[in-house]
Design an enzyme around this catalytic site. Structure first.
Site, PDB file in Angstrom:
ATOM      1  N   HIS A 102       0.820  -1.299   0.039  1.00 23.29           N
ATOM      2  CA  HIS A 102      -0.047  -0.034   0.169  1.00 23.29           C
ATOM      3  C   HIS A 102       0.901   1.082  -0.038  1.00 23.29           C
ATOM      4  O   HIS A 102       1.877   1.309   0.730  1.00 23.29           O
ATOM      5  CB  HIS A 102      -0.825   0.014   1.203  1.00 23.29           C
ATOM      6  CG  HIS A 102      -1.680   1.390   1.466  1.00 23.29           C
ATOM      7  ND1 HIS A 102      -2.285   1.639   0.274  1.00 23.29           N
ATOM      8  CD2 HIS A 102      -1.801   2.231   2.498  1.00 23.29           C
ATOM      9  CE1 HIS A 102      -2.939   2.766   0.753  1.00 23.29           C
ATOM     10  NE2 HIS A 102      -2.740   3.174   1.837  1.00 23.29           N
ATOM     11  N   HIS A 104       0.694   5.700  -0.791  1.00 17.11           N
ATOM     12  CA  HIS A 104       0.047   7.060  -1.513  1.00 17.11           C
ATOM     13  C   HIS A 104       0.668   7.720  -2.328  1.00 17.11           C
ATOM     14  O   HIS A 104       0.749   8.783  -2.609  1.00 17.11           O
ATOM     15  CB  HIS A 104      -0.473   7.978  -0.110  1.00 17.11           C
ATOM     16  CG  HIS A 104      -1.069   7.465   0.848  1.00 17.11           C
ATOM     17  ND1 HIS A 104      -0.993   7.852   2.149  1.00 17.11           N
ATOM     18  CD2 HIS A 104      -1.985   6.532   1.025  1.00 17.11           C
ATOM     19  CE1 HIS A 104      -1.692   7.100   2.937  1.00 17.11           C
ATOM     20  NE2 HIS A 104      -2.281   6.426   2.124  1.00 17.11           N
ATOM     21  N   ASP A 127       0.110  -5.158 -20.608  1.00 13.99           N
ATOM     22  CA  ASP A 127       1.051  -6.380 -20.035  1.00 13.99           C
ATOM     23  C   ASP A 127       0.787  -6.704 -18.790  1.00 13.99           C
ATOM     24  O   ASP A 127       0.685  -7.819 -18.314  1.00 13.99           O
ATOM     25  CB  ASP A 127       2.517  -5.844 -20.669  1.00 13.99           C
ATOM     26  CG  ASP A 127       2.937  -5.868 -21.822  1.00 13.99           C
ATOM     27  OD1 ASP A 127       2.165  -6.252 -22.763  1.00 13.99           O
ATOM     28  OD2 ASP A 127       3.958  -5.095 -22.044  1.00 13.99           O
ATOM     29  N   HIS A 167      -8.333   7.687  -1.542  1.00 13.89           N
ATOM     30  CA  HIS A 167      -7.300   7.061  -0.671  1.00 13.89           C
ATOM     31  C   HIS A 167      -5.950   6.771  -1.114  1.00 13.89           C
ATOM     32  O   HIS A 167      -4.919   7.568  -1.282  1.00 13.89           O
ATOM     33  CB  HIS A 167      -7.764   5.592   0.107  1.00 13.89           C
ATOM     34  CG  HIS A 167      -6.727   5.169   1.194  1.00 13.89           C
ATOM     35  ND1 HIS A 167      -7.216   4.123   1.876  1.00 13.89           N
ATOM     36  CD2 HIS A 167      -5.482   5.653   1.429  1.00 13.89           C
ATOM     37  CE1 HIS A 167      -6.126   3.991   2.699  1.00 13.89           C
ATOM     38  NE2 HIS A 167      -5.202   4.818   2.503  1.00 13.89           N
ATOM     39  N   TYR A 221       6.698 -13.708 -21.876  1.00 16.56           N
ATOM     40  CA  TYR A 221       8.026 -12.858 -21.997  1.00 16.56           C
ATOM     41  C   TYR A 221       8.668 -13.057 -20.731  1.00 16.56           C
ATOM     42  O   TYR A 221       8.588 -13.506 -19.602  1.00 16.56           O
ATOM     43  CB  TYR A 221       7.380 -11.551 -21.620  1.00 16.56           C
ATOM     44  CG  TYR A 221       8.160 -10.228 -21.393  1.00 16.56           C
ATOM     45  CD1 TYR A 221       8.976  -9.628 -22.436  1.00 16.56           C
ATOM     46  CD2 TYR A 221       8.243  -9.909 -20.045  1.00 16.56           C
ATOM     47  CE1 TYR A 221       9.645  -8.580 -22.145  1.00 16.56           C
ATOM     48  CE2 TYR A 221       9.310  -8.797 -19.755  1.00 16.56           C
ATOM     49  CZ  TYR A 221       9.897  -8.110 -20.857  1.00 16.56           C
ATOM     50  OH  TYR A 221      10.737  -7.208 -20.555  1.00 16.56           O
TER      51      TYR A 221
HETATM   52 ZN   LIG Z   1      -3.293   4.895   3.078  1.00 14.87          ZN
END
Ligand SMILES: [Zn+2]
Length: 236
Positions: A102, A104, A127, A167, A221
């Site tokens: 995660h 930002h 791809d 978010h 690939y």
């Molecule tokens: Zn966050």
């Protein structure tokens, strides 16, 4: 075959997860202490994740935190990332996922702020993502809502990335490294498609071309045929 003791496995994954965080800073995906990488501990209901509020320069394998798949602390000197419950929800509901990331990162988060999927209009997106990078629901931290939104958006999707509305991006992978690569590539295509849109209207690639590109990249690939299928490696 010798079976590695669980303590050695966890030590290896602590080191791997610690090292992978360097990619988040190297590729400009994170600011201050935001962002986190986690990895499932194979064969155990455990995960290794970044500690909460520790600066990137201070991350060490020992600082990583081991949690169960309900997000509860099992081993570690720090409290786990505030996003631990979301990662844990993904591991509980997507057994094929062994890594979650995660961030930002700014361009991907800009698309999330608008609530717009990133349109698949370049071959690199076909791809890596097999289509648009989808938008997930708006969800507040502190319950299972973020995890549920990630799983409901990505289950059945070819994209390893979801932009949680207003978010930011969450990415998944068969390995933690693959999830980190998806986070890096998500930001890269988010930037390119942002630039493209400043120049004029965007034409999505036709579905048939996306399907052919995705299939070729995922199955032919590079080194996928040898590396991706070696069960001893766990790396893509
Ligand atoms: Zn966050």
């Amino acid at each position: 075959m010798t079976v590695m003791p669980i303590s050695q496995t966890i030590a290896r994954i602590r080191a791997e997860v610690c090292d992978l965080h360097a990619h988040l800073t190297r590729w400009g995906l994170v600011t201050w202490t935001a962002g986190n990488v986690s990895a499932r501990v194979p064969g155990e209901d455990l995960m290794v994740i970044k500690p909460s509020g520790v600066e990137y320069d201070s991350l060490t394998p020992e600082a990583m935190v081991v949690c169960d798949l309900d997000g509860a602390l099992v081993e570690g000197e720090h409290s786990p990332s505030s996003d631990t419950a979301s990662h844990a929800y993904v591991y509980r509901h997507m057994p094929e996922v062994n890594g979650v990331v995660h961030t930002h990162s700014p361009y991907a988060t800009a698309w999330a702020a608008l609530g717009e999927p990133i349109p698949c209009a370049i071959t690199a997106m076909a791809d890596e993502f097999g289509g648009d990078i989808p938008i997930g629901p708006f969800a507040l931290i502190g319950s299972d809502d973020i995890g549920r939104g990630i799983v409901e958006t990505l289950r059945g999707s070819r994209s390893p990335a979801v932009l949680m509305r207003q978010h930011g991006p969450f990415t998944i992978g068969p390995t933690a490294k693959a999830a980190v690569k998806a986070a890096v590539m998500c930001e890269d295509v988010a930037r390119t498609m942002h630039l493209a849109r400043q120049l004029g209207p965007i034409d999505r690639l036709p579905t048939t071309a996306v399907d052919r590109l995705f299939d070729r990249y995922q199955n032919v690939y590079g080194q996928h045929l040898t590396e991706g299928r070696n069960p001893m490696e766990g790396q893509q």
